[in-house]
Motif scaffolding. Structure first.
Motif, PDB file in Angstrom:
ATOM      1  N   GLU A   1       0.837  -1.193   0.000  1.00  0.00           N
ATOM      2  CA  GLU A   1       0.000   0.000   0.000  1.00  0.00           C
ATOM      3  C   GLU A   1       0.875   1.247   0.000  1.00  0.00           C
ATOM      4  O   GLU A   1       1.875   1.326   0.709  1.00  0.00           O
ATOM      5  CB  GLU A   1      -0.899   0.000   1.235  1.00  0.00           C
ATOM      6  CG  GLU A   1      -1.871   1.161   1.284  1.00  0.00           C
ATOM      7  CD  GLU A   1      -2.765   1.097   2.503  1.00  0.00           C
ATOM      8  OE1 GLU A   1      -3.476   2.096   2.757  1.00  0.00           O
ATOM      9  OE2 GLU A   1      -2.740   0.068   3.203  1.00  0.00           O
ATOM     10  N   ILE A   2       0.492   2.210  -0.831  1.00  0.00           N
ATOM     11  CA  ILE A   2       1.223   3.478  -0.864  1.00  0.00           C
ATOM     12  C   ILE A   2       0.934   4.232   0.426  1.00  0.00           C
ATOM     13  O   ILE A   2      -0.228   4.519   0.740  1.00  0.00           O
ATOM     14  CB  ILE A   2       0.828   4.323  -2.078  1.00  0.00           C
ATOM     15  CG1 ILE A   2       1.199   3.598  -3.373  1.00  0.00           C
ATOM     16  CG2 ILE A   2       1.510   5.688  -2.036  1.00  0.00           C
ATOM     17  CD1 ILE A   2       0.782   4.325  -4.637  1.00  0.00           C
ATOM     18  N   PRO A   3       1.946   4.555   1.213  1.00  0.00           N
ATOM     19  CA  PRO A   3       1.710   5.224   2.502  1.00  0.00           C
ATOM     20  C   PRO A   3       1.120   6.613   2.319  1.00  0.00           C
ATOM     21  O   PRO A   3       1.425   7.312   1.347  1.00  0.00           O
ATOM     22  CB  PRO A   3       3.100   5.285   3.131  1.00  0.00           C
ATOM     23  CG  PRO A   3       4.054   5.160   1.989  1.00  0.00           C
ATOM     24  CD  PRO A   3       3.379   4.317   0.960  1.00  0.00           C
ATOM     25  N   SER A   4       0.282   7.019   3.252  1.00  0.00           N
ATOM     26  CA  SER A   4      -0.353   8.336   3.182  1.00  0.00           C
ATOM     27  C   SER A   4       0.643   9.460   3.426  1.00  0.00           C
ATOM     28  O   SER A   4       0.450  10.585   2.976  1.00  0.00           O
ATOM     29  CB  SER A   4      -1.495   8.429   4.198  1.00  0.00           C
ATOM     30  OG  SER A   4      -1.003   8.215   5.509  1.00  0.00           O
ATOM     31  N   GLU A   5       1.722   9.166   4.135  1.00  0.00           N
ATOM     32  CA  GLU A   5       2.781  10.149   4.375  1.00  0.00           C
ATOM     33  C   GLU A   5       4.115   9.406   4.427  1.00  0.00           C
ATOM     34  O   GLU A   5       4.647   9.114   5.496  1.00  0.00           O
ATOM     35  CB  GLU A   5       2.533  10.893   5.691  1.00  0.00           C
ATOM     36  CG  GLU A   5       3.433  12.105   5.911  1.00  0.00           C
ATOM     37  CD  GLU A   5       3.066  13.287   5.027  1.00  0.00           C
ATOM     38  OE1 GLU A   5       3.948  14.136   4.791  1.00  0.00           O
ATOM     39  OE2 GLU A   5       1.922  13.374   4.573  1.00  0.00           O
ATOM     40  N   PRO A   6       4.659   9.089   3.249  1.00  0.00           N
ATOM     41  CA  PRO A   6       5.916   8.331   3.224  1.00  0.00           C
ATOM     42  C   PRO A   6       7.050   9.095   3.894  1.00  0.00           C
ATOM     43  O   PRO A   6       7.061  10.329   3.897  1.00  0.00           O
ATOM     44  CB  PRO A   6       6.182   8.152   1.726  1.00  0.00           C
ATOM     45  CG  PRO A   6       5.408   9.240   1.055  1.00  0.00           C
ATOM     46  CD  PRO A   6       4.201   9.462   1.908  1.00  0.00           C
ATOM     47  N   LYS A   7       7.997   8.355   4.447  1.00  0.00           N
ATOM     48  CA  LYS A   7       9.128   9.003   5.106  1.00  0.00           C
ATOM     49  C   LYS A   7      10.137   9.524   4.091  1.00  0.00           C
ATOM     50  O   LYS A   7      10.720  10.589   4.280  1.00  0.00           O
ATOM     51  CB  LYS A   7       9.796   8.027   6.071  1.00  0.00           C
ATOM     52  CG  LYS A   7       8.930   7.642   7.263  1.00  0.00           C
ATOM     53  CD  LYS A   7       9.671   6.678   8.176  1.00  0.00           C
ATOM     54  CE  LYS A   7       8.799   6.292   9.368  1.00  0.00           C
ATOM     55  NZ  LYS A   7       9.499   5.330  10.268  1.00  0.00           N
ATOM     56  N   LYS A   8      10.354   8.748   3.021  1.00  0.00           N
ATOM     57  CA  LYS A   8      11.373   9.133   2.040  1.00  0.00           C
ATOM     58  C   LYS A   8      10.892   8.838   0.616  1.00  0.00           C
ATOM     59  O   LYS A   8      10.351   7.768   0.353  1.00  0.00           O
ATOM     60  CB  LYS A   8      12.683   8.389   2.289  1.00  0.00           C
ATOM     61  CG  LYS A   8      13.403   8.754   3.571  1.00  0.00           C
ATOM     62  CD  LYS A   8      14.692   7.970   3.685  1.00  0.00           C
ATOM     63  CE  LYS A   8      15.451   8.316   4.963  1.00  0.00           C
ATOM     64  NZ  LYS A   8      16.704   7.535   5.069  1.00  0.00           N
ATOM     65  N   ILE A   9      11.143   9.806  -0.267  1.00  0.00           N
ATOM     66  CA  ILE A   9      10.875   9.651  -1.703  1.00  0.00           C
ATOM     67  C   ILE A   9      12.172   9.930  -2.455  1.00  0.00           C
ATOM     68  O   ILE A   9      12.931  10.830  -2.083  1.00  0.00           O
ATOM     69  CB  ILE A   9       9.774  10.620  -2.173  1.00  0.00           C
ATOM     70  CG1 ILE A   9       8.404  10.166  -1.661  1.00  0.00           C
ATOM     71  CG2 ILE A   9       9.744  10.743  -3.695  1.00  0.00           C
ATOM     72  CD1 ILE A   9       7.279  11.147  -1.974  1.00  0.00           C
ATOM     73  N   LEU A  10      12.413   9.163  -3.508  1.00  0.00           N
ATOM     74  CA  LEU A  10      13.590   9.370  -4.354  1.00  0.00           C
ATOM     75  C   LEU A  10      13.137   9.576  -5.792  1.00  0.00           C
ATOM     76  O   LEU A  10      12.331   8.796  -6.314  1.00  0.00           O
ATOM     77  CB  LEU A  10      14.529   8.164  -4.270  1.00  0.00           C
ATOM     78  CG  LEU A  10      15.830   8.256  -5.080  1.00  0.00           C
ATOM     79  CD1 LEU A  10      16.719   9.368  -4.540  1.00  0.00           C
ATOM     80  CD2 LEU A  10      16.573   6.926  -5.066  1.00  0.00           C
ATOM     81  N   ILE A  11      13.653  10.627  -6.436  1.00  0.00           N
ATOM     82  CA  ILE A  11      13.358  10.920  -7.841  1.00  0.00           C
ATOM     83  C   ILE A  11      14.638  10.764  -8.643  1.00  0.00           C
ATOM     84  O   ILE A  11      15.656  11.373  -8.325  1.00  0.00           O
ATOM     85  CB  ILE A  11      12.791  12.350  -7.995  1.00  0.00           C
ATOM     86  CG1 ILE A  11      11.516  12.498  -7.172  1.00  0.00           C
ATOM     87  CG2 ILE A  11      12.505  12.656  -9.464  1.00  0.00           C
ATOM     88  CD1 ILE A  11      11.027  13.925  -7.063  1.00  0.00           C
ATOM     89  N   LEU A  12      14.579   9.933  -9.673  1.00  0.00           N
ATOM     90  CA  LEU A  12      15.758   9.646 -10.486  1.00  0.00           C
ATOM     91  C   LEU A  12      15.808  10.624 -11.651  1.00  0.00           C
ATOM     92  O   LEU A  12      15.044  10.505 -12.610  1.00  0.00           O
ATOM     93  CB  LEU A  12      15.700   8.204 -10.993  1.00  0.00           C
ATOM     94  CG  LEU A  12      15.586   7.138  -9.886  1.00  0.00           C
ATOM     95  CD1 LEU A  12      15.398   5.751 -10.493  1.00  0.00           C
ATOM     96  CD2 LEU A  12      16.819   7.160  -8.988  1.00  0.00           C
ATOM     97  N   ALA A  13      16.709  11.596 -11.572  1.00  0.00           N
ATOM     98  CA  ALA A  13      16.775  12.652 -12.580  1.00  0.00           C
ATOM     99  C   ALA A  13      18.210  12.964 -12.996  1.00  0.00           C
ATOM    100  O   ALA A  13      18.631  14.127 -12.971  1.00  0.00           O
ATOM    101  CB  ALA A  13      16.094  13.906 -12.058  1.00  0.00           C
TER     102      ALA A  13
END
Length: 365
Positions: A32-44
């Motif tokens: 399940e996608i958390p409602s307030e994730p602790k960490k997000i990573l964007i590959l750019a």
């Protein structure tokens, strides 16, 4: 040799298959996608202009996840603007050898809950980083080279849509409508660069009718000739006698800037030390005239109107045309380089834009 090998389609198919086996997405049993994730990573790990296309996604994620730690992976070309991004919490620099292992370890240790892959075309580096990130939620744009790794594959029409609109589709798996969010790109500011720009322009003693012109572009097919730039500048002054011009360029076109500045007393060239310096200067002018390159998108991010010279790749224009500012686009015929553009068509477009922003009062402070 390595680059030639990696560019071969059969070898790339093997590599993508290996990566898919390393991190095959179990679509039937998604976490399940958390409602307030602790960490997000964007590959750019992309060029500056491409990074700016990702900024509306970053802004959207920050609005919805105000306490989440957001990080990006970049390469050296976009490090200077990612490092001043006011929304990003951490920047990882992806390096080639000999620094490759150290940079990979930092990314692995980050341990994000969600990783985003914004590229709509085959991206081996990003696919490798996605596999190594260990993220349970992996969201990316639909592509056969990526889909086996993704937990959420997002449909898109990159050939028809603007790249910003394409990338913002990545929020769809989170249950959000991309149309509900701001699509404007943004760029951070650097205090040292801003002070330099203010001081330098002040010393020039120019009036209010100040515009900037950039001579450089990373792709040779986007360059205009010295004589055409010189003729354009003379004609601009003939029509708008109060005009003053600041010329900017990369080091390769430095001599051209100097030569033109020596011809006309209303032209000054500023040899900026960094991309951020150039952006700070342009942000204090009324408009920018430039070939299609990263500095155009940076000017747009600072809300500066732009008159842009494009080569004959009209599909690229469709994906990267200016959003959110007044602009004029001068497109070469299909298959032709920017050098084929005539001075008078660039002059007309630029004067039309200049008149438009003055009549609307849309002049930067």
């Amino acid at each position: 040799m390595a680059d030639r090998l990696l560019s071969r389609q059969w070898w790339r198919r093997i590599l993508f298959k290996l990566l898919a086996n390393l991190s095959s997405a179990k679509k039937g049993d998604l976490p399940e996608i958390p409602s307030e994730p602790k960490k997000i990573l964007i590959l750019a790990p992309v060029l500056r202009g491409d990074y700016l296309m990702v900024t509306p996604l970053i802004n959207c994620l920050r609005q919805k996840f105000p306490t989440t730690k957001i990080a990006v992976v970049v390469t050296k070309p976009s490090l200077d603007i990612a490092s001043i991004d006011p929304i990003i919490d951490e920047v990882f620099l992806y390096k080639k050898l000999p620094g490759w292992f150290a940079s990979i370890i930092k990314i692995i240790k980050y341990k994000p809950e969600i990783v985003f892959l914004p590229k709509p075309h085959p991206a081996f580096t990003e696919s490798m980083l996605m596999a190594l990130s260990g993220a349970p939620i992996r969201i990316g744009l639909d592509h056969p080279g990526h889909n086996a790794q993704l937990t959420h594959s997002v449909e898109h029409n990159d050939q028809a849509d603007h790249r910003v609109h394409t990338i913002l589709r990545l929020i769809s798996p989170l249950g959000w409508n991309p149309e509900d969010f701001n699509h404007d790109i943004y760029i951070g500011s650097d205090t040292i660069s801003e002070r330099m720009a203010v001081g330098t322009i002040s010393k020039l003693g120019k009036g209010d009718q100040l515009i900037s012109i950039n001579l450089s572009a990373s792709n040779p097919s986007r360059l205009w000739t010295l004589e055409k730039w010189s003729e354009l500048i003379a004609l601009l002054k003939d029509v708008e006698p109060g005009l003053s011009i600041i010329l900017l360029s990369a080091p390769a076109e430095k001599d051209q800037c100097i030569e033109i500045a020596q011809r006309y007393d209303f032209v000054n060239t500023i040899q900026t030390k960094s991309f951020r310096d150039a952006v700070a200067v342009i942000a204090r002018t009324e408009m920018l005239i430039s070939p299609d390159t990263g500095i155009v998108h940076a000017a747009i991010a600072r809300k500066i109107p732009v008159s842009v010279l494009y080569n004959g790749d009209h599909e690229v224009y469709d994906r990267f045309y200016p959003l959110s500012v007044p602009f004029k686009a001068i497109l070469a015929e299909r298959g032709e380089d920017v050098a084929s553009l005539e001075v008078m068509e660039v002059l007309k477009a630029s004067l039309d834009l200049y008149s438009e922003i003055h009549s609307q009062g849309d002049i930067p402070a």
